[in-house]
Scaffold this motif. Structure first.
Motif, PDB file in Angstrom:
ATOM      1  N   ILE A  23       1.319   6.853  -3.765  1.00 28.07           N
ATOM      2  CA  ILE A  23       2.420   5.914  -4.250  1.00 28.07           C
ATOM      3  C   ILE A  23       3.770   6.751  -4.393  1.00 28.07           C
ATOM      4  N   TYR A  24       3.713   8.115  -4.632  1.00 27.42           N
ATOM      5  CA  TYR A  24       4.954   8.601  -4.568  1.00 27.42           C
ATOM      6  C   TYR A  24       5.449   9.060  -3.136  1.00 27.42           C
ATOM      7  N   SER A  25       4.614   9.038  -2.197  1.00 23.40           N
ATOM      8  CA  SER A  25       5.037   9.249  -0.882  1.00 23.40           C
ATOM      9  C   SER A  25       5.878   8.103  -0.547  1.00 23.40           C
ATOM     10  N   ALA A  26       5.750   6.894  -1.015  1.00 23.56           N
ATOM     11  CA  ALA A  26       6.618   5.730  -0.856  1.00 23.56           C
ATOM     12  C   ALA A  26       7.516   5.582  -1.866  1.00 23.56           C
ATOM     13  N   LEU A  40       7.077   6.211   6.990  1.00 22.44           N
ATOM     14  CA  LEU A  40       5.496   6.046   6.514  1.00 22.44           C
ATOM     15  C   LEU A  40       4.546   6.451   7.672  1.00 22.44           C
ATOM     16  N   PRO A  41       3.618   7.255   7.303  1.00 18.26           N
ATOM     17  CA  PRO A  41       2.580   7.314   8.338  1.00 18.26           C
ATOM     18  C   PRO A  41       1.570   6.180   7.959  1.00 18.26           C
ATOM     19  N   ASP A  42       0.615   6.078   8.650  1.00 12.22           N
ATOM     20  CA  ASP A  42      -0.643   5.288   8.390  1.00 12.22           C
ATOM     21  C   ASP A  42      -1.246   5.350   6.967  1.00 12.22           C
ATOM     22  N   TRP A  43      -1.753   4.390   6.269  1.00  5.96           N
ATOM     23  CA  TRP A  43      -1.831   4.356   4.888  1.00  5.96           C
ATOM     24  C   TRP A  43      -2.859   5.544   4.402  1.00  5.96           C
ATOM     25  N   TYR A  91      -1.023   8.684   3.350  1.00  2.92           N
ATOM     26  CA  TYR A  91       0.043   8.648   2.560  1.00  2.92           C
ATOM     27  C   TYR A  91      -0.311   9.871   1.368  1.00  2.92           C
ATOM     28  N   TRP A  92      -1.317  10.242   1.056  1.00  8.50           N
ATOM     29  CA  TRP A  92      -1.524  11.486   0.141  1.00  8.50           C
ATOM     30  C   TRP A  92      -1.045  12.688   0.867  1.00  8.50           C
ATOM     31  N   SER A  93      -1.242  12.897   2.033  1.00  9.06           N
ATOM     32  CA  SER A  93      -0.616  14.023   2.725  1.00  9.06           C
ATOM     33  C   SER A  93       0.559  14.105   2.909  1.00  9.06           C
ATOM     34  N   PHE A  94       1.165  12.744   3.178  1.00 14.16           N
ATOM     35  CA  PHE A  94       2.618  12.670   3.481  1.00 14.16           C
ATOM     36  C   PHE A  94       3.324  12.900   1.883  1.00 14.16           C
ATOM     37  N   GLY A  95       2.517  12.522   0.968  1.00 16.74           N
ATOM     38  CA  GLY A  95       3.306  12.803  -0.624  1.00 16.74           C
ATOM     39  C   GLY A  95       3.125  14.168  -0.746  1.00 16.74           C
TER      40      GLY A  95
END
Length: 267
Positions: free
Chosen positions: A212-215, A129-132, A135-139
């Motif tokens: 949340i979906y990214s995690a 996971l990236p920094d919090w 998260y949206w971009s990672f998702g």
């Protein structure tokens, strides 16, 4: 005989001297509150010196000057007025900055970060996971289920899942960039423009759900249900926000216009 206490009334009510001019202020505080409301200058000098004393004097002066301006204003409500940089802005910003610096030092001293074992470059972590705040971009990089499989290509995807996620990031960032150019209104309150406010609410909720979906590996929920809620909740939040703001808009605009014309009657 003077006992060292200054008459706390307004400077306009100070008794004039023999040459007809007002008695000059000797306390160095400018406009201050009456003795019955605040301590005198000599009493304030007995307080702690340094930043606490300057902060106390700043807020006292600002409050008293605000009262004077309200009393002298010809409008129903006083005009918007500014205060000088020194001492008002400097002392206020110094107080705020000092507070946050102390808080950071306190947290660093009481809750030091945990230092775990050194990273092993030969193994891949189970959860990456990236920094919090990313998260949206990672998702968006995990939107593989939305990547269509084209029949003309024999059921193959036109783009791989990774390039598709990068393209999704570009699209979302592009939409956010275009919003200020599309909404050229001068409204400052959500109730004045319910549509654009609802779009903003939906965007914030989508950023939260896609984060949340990214995690999803850490969320105790069915992955398919989580994927559906990621796109369903922003739409529901936008509709609810639009309905509520639209209902409030008529009464709000009526009160706003009534207040505006009371302050500045139409010519």
């Amino acid at each position: 005989m003077s006992d060292g206490r200054h008459n706390g009334g307004d400077s306009a009510h100070d008794p004039p001297t023999e040459d007809g001019t007002e008695d000059p202020r000797t306390d160095g505080a400018g406009v201050v509150a009456p003795d019955s409301e605040t301590p005198t200058w000599s009493e304030r000098k007995t307080r702690r010196v340094g930043l606490p004393r300057l902060t106390y004097e700043y807020f006292e002066r600002a409050r008293r000057e605000d009262q004077e301006l309200r009393r002298e204003s010809t409008y129903v409500e006083r005009d918007v007025l500014g205060f000088p940089t020194w001492p008002h802005e400097v002392i206020r910003n110094l107080s705020i900055a000092s507070f946050f610096v102390v808080m950071v030092l306190f947290l660093a001293a009481t809750m030091p970060p945990h230092i775990g074992p050194p990273a092993d470059g030969s193994t891949t972590p189970a959860v990456i996971l990236p920094d919090w705040y990313l998260y949206w971009s990672f998702g968006l990089l995990k939107l593989g289920p939305l990547n269509p499989e084209l029949g003309v290509l024999g059921g193959e995807k036109l783009l791989g899942d990774r390039p598709y996620g990068v393209l999704a990031n570009l699209v979302v960032v592009g939409i956010i960039t275009l919003v200020p150019f599309l909404n050229k209104g001068s409204a400052r309150r959500p109730v004045e423009q319910p549509f654009w406010s609802a779009i903003g609410v939906g965007g914030v909720v989508f950023a939260f759900t896609i984060s949340i979906y990214s995690a999803k590996n850490l969320v105790p929920m069915n992955v398919d249900l989580l994927f559906d809620l990621t796109f369903l909740l922003p739409v529901v939040a936008s509709v609810v926000a639009y309905a509520v703001l639209k209902t409030m808009r008529e009464g709000y605009m009526y009160d706003l216009n009534r207040r505006y014309y009371r302050l500045r009657p139409p010519k």
